[in-house]
Enzyme design. Structure first.
Site, PDB file in Angstrom:
ATOM      1  CD  GLU A  79      -2.747  -0.870   2.634  1.00  0.00           C
ATOM      2  OE1 GLU A  79      -3.745  -0.107   2.659  1.00  0.00           O
ATOM      3  OE2 GLU A  79      -2.359  -1.519   3.621  1.00  0.00           O
TER       4      GLU A  79
ATOM      5  CE  LYS B 198      -4.858  -5.028  10.656  1.00  0.00           C
ATOM      6  NZ  LYS B 198      -4.344  -5.994   9.654  1.00  0.00           N
TER       7      LYS B 198
ATOM      8  CE  LYS C 113      -2.308  -0.367   6.685  1.00  0.00           C
ATOM      9  NZ  LYS C 113      -3.189  -1.462   6.191  1.00  0.00           N
TER      10      LYS C 113
END
Length: 584
Positions: free
Chosen positions: A295, A474, A525
């Site tokens: 990315e 996460k 993100k």
């Protein structure tokens, strides 16, 4: 003359007596519940206020006096994520004023990289494993978790999260014992020769005399750590925890981010800072020679609003598309597809090519790279390692050792100082190279762990890499809201930065943005803007920004604050004096 005591008269007296007993019992019941006082208070208040709608006024008055809602049941069901795969949605029902009501739902995505291995399962592939995991999660919710939470106030977040964790621990231990038994059964018999370790290749030293083979043995790399244990069904824990938090926010009629912020600070702060989004523009590695830029993300400069950041990313994206179409006709670079991350998936032949492409797009828009636009690179180094060679494949057929990777990053950022963050530049096992990279770049570039760090649950037990600026958190599997709060406090206590990130495959659930704002992380993100499930999250970010602006509660960052990752040991005055007089 006295009337005869007929059966009819006895029945009437019995009915009257029964009525008096019922009336007495009713009076005692209502007095016990303080209904006469409540009625008197309601009528006096209504008469004092003289509302236009008296019935509605009395309804609201008594609603304030009713018992608080409690969880009546929890339901899990399958839904589809952005890739059309099964994922888990949890509904929470509460008993509200004697009525069973569905309050809210929450979805937790199943990350393909974290798909569990289920005992007794004969299916193959991550899709089948995810399906089995969702089915098991639904069973747990129906048979155990839901009944365990019945009658509990949804606002008791820490208590509920502890119940969920206590439920899950035996499941984790059971899976751990199963895998240990499998490994023991698969181990070679005692006395047999073990498989010889892979020896790193040797290379000829440049400049050797002709005819001589001066071989240089590459330094062996540390072996990969065993993967973290993931238990099928674990999304039940994370999804129920999030659904309960959403339930409380819904019942209190406050946004989820406000409720999460109150949990973190124990009171509602006067200002909330919006995390800066890492907006993915480009992805490489699926085709072409370039491998290590999974990315390339735009980082908005401090002070830019979320609305301005999204508009800037859209402008860059449109310009890159135009430029890429032009370049593609010459055969140097072509658009392959839109990746699951929501960005353009391109092919490139040089390490510098993606950064040059963005710089050219900035110049055409009148923007200065490094002033108006900053960049972050998700290197995903764990995906590049070839363990037979002991090296990273940066370009197709071009290999670099961990030490050479550090040199690559230092050189790249010296030529492209607009790169202000590197995510997973190395494997987590390359600890000495993390330290070297921190010394070289930590004062001007965020060195962030993602896959190179641990899951939130294990992070709370072992901490994060000491040579990193922070970690990507996460919300996945057995991670509860309480776990996220504790992880952010841990990272902030170490003077590092927290980043909340999406999973590789996302649903249209947007509560992740509320979590990021409420937790107060520095960055988010979210992926790119070219997929609906990603755009939904950006829309939620813009809505939260508007809410905070309207309520005069929006704070902002004025600069990038890079954590101190390395400092030279302090030498005392006595040590300096001793060194000065010591013989040479």
């Amino acid at each position: 003359m006295r009337c005869a005591d007929t059966g009819e008269s006895r029945g009437i007296r019995g009915h009257l007596l029964s009525h008096r007993e019922a009336a007495t019992a009713a009076a005692e019941y209502f007095r016990g519940a303080r209904i006469p006082e409540s009625l008197e208070g309601a009528l006096n208040s209504a008469y004092s206020e003289r509302p236009r709608d008296v019935i509605a006024y009395l309804s609201n008055y008594f609603a304030e006096l009713s018992n608080p809602p409690v969880i009546s049941r929890v339901r899990g069901r399958k839904v589809l994520d952005g890739a059309g795969k099964d994922t888990l949605e949890v509904d929470v029902f509460c008993m509200v004023r004697n009525m069973d009501k569905r309050i809210c739902s929450a979805v937790i995505s199943a990350d393909a990289d974290m798909a569990p291995s289920l005992a007794g399962s004969d299916v193959s592939g991550t899709t089948e494993k995810s399906v089995k995991s969702v089915e098991r999660a639904m069973e747990w919710i129906q048979e155990s978790i839901g009944p365990d939470l019945e009658g509990i106030l949804p606002s008791e977040q820490s208590t509920i999260d502890q119940i969920l964790s206590d439920f899950f621990k035996p499941k984790m231990e059971e899976e751990r014992r199963r895998r240990e038994a499998e490994q023991h059964a698969a181990a070679p018999p005692a006395g047999s020769d073990p498989t010889p370790p892979v020896t790193p290749p040797t290379s000829k030293k440049k400049g050797s005399a002709k005819g001589k083979k001066a071989a240089v043995t590459e330094k062996p790399i540390p072996p990969a750590d065993p993967p973290e244990l993931v238990v099928g069904g674990s999304p039940a824990v994370g999804a129920v925890s999030l659904a309960v938090a959403t339930c409380t926010a819904t019942l209190r009629e406050v946004p989820l981010y406000s409720y999460i912020s109150a949990l973190k600070h124990e009171e509602m702060p006067s200002k909330l800072m919006l995390p800066a989004p890492f907006i993915t523009l480009l992805s490489y590695g699926k085709s072409g020679k370039l491998r290590f830029m999974k990315e390339v993300m735009m980082v908005p400069p401090p002070g830019l609003t979320a609305q301005q950041s999204v508009e800037l990313a859209l402008s860059l994206q449109a310009q890159i598309m135009k430029h890429t179409d032009t370049v593609g006709k010459s055969g140097q670079m072509v658009i392959k597809s839109v990746s699951a991350l929501g960005c353009l998936a391109l092919a490139a032949d040089r390490v510098e090519q993606p950064l040059d492409l963005i710089r050219e797009a900035c110049e055409e828009l009148g923007l200065a790279l490094g002033t108006d636009v900053y960049l972050a690179i998700n290197c995903a180094a764990h995906e590049l390692m070839d363990y037979n060679k002991g090296k990273y494949e940066v370009l197709s057929g071009a290999w670099k050792s961990p030490e050479e990777m550090v040199d690559l990053y230092v050189d790249l950022i010296s030529r492209y100082p607009a790169v202000t963050a590197l995510v997973d530049p190395l494997r987590k096992e390359d600890s000495s190279q993390w330290e070297t990279l921190a010394k070289a770049l930590g004062d001007r570039c965020y060195i962030i762990t993602d896959v190179a760090s641990r899951s939130v649950s294990n992070l709370l037990q072992g901490g994060i890499l000491p040579a990193s600026s922070g970690a990507v958190l996460k919300h996945a599997n057995q991670t509860t809201v309480s776990d996220l709060l504790a992880a952010v406090r841990l990272i902030e206590g170490e003077k590092q930065v927290a980043v909340l990130g999406c999973l590789n495959e996302e649903s249209s659930e947007d509560s992740m943005v509320d979590l990021a704002v409420g937790l107060g992380v520095r960055f988010m993100k979210l992926g790119g803007l070219l997929r609906g499930e990603r755009a939904t999250k950006y829309n939620r970010l813009l809505a939260i920004e508007e809410d905070l602006l309207n309520s005069d509660r929006l704070g902002s960052y004025s600069q990038f604050d890079f954590p101190v990752l390395w400092s030279e040991p302090q030498v005392s005055a006595n040590q300096e004096e001793a060194a000065a007089v010591s013989p040479r």
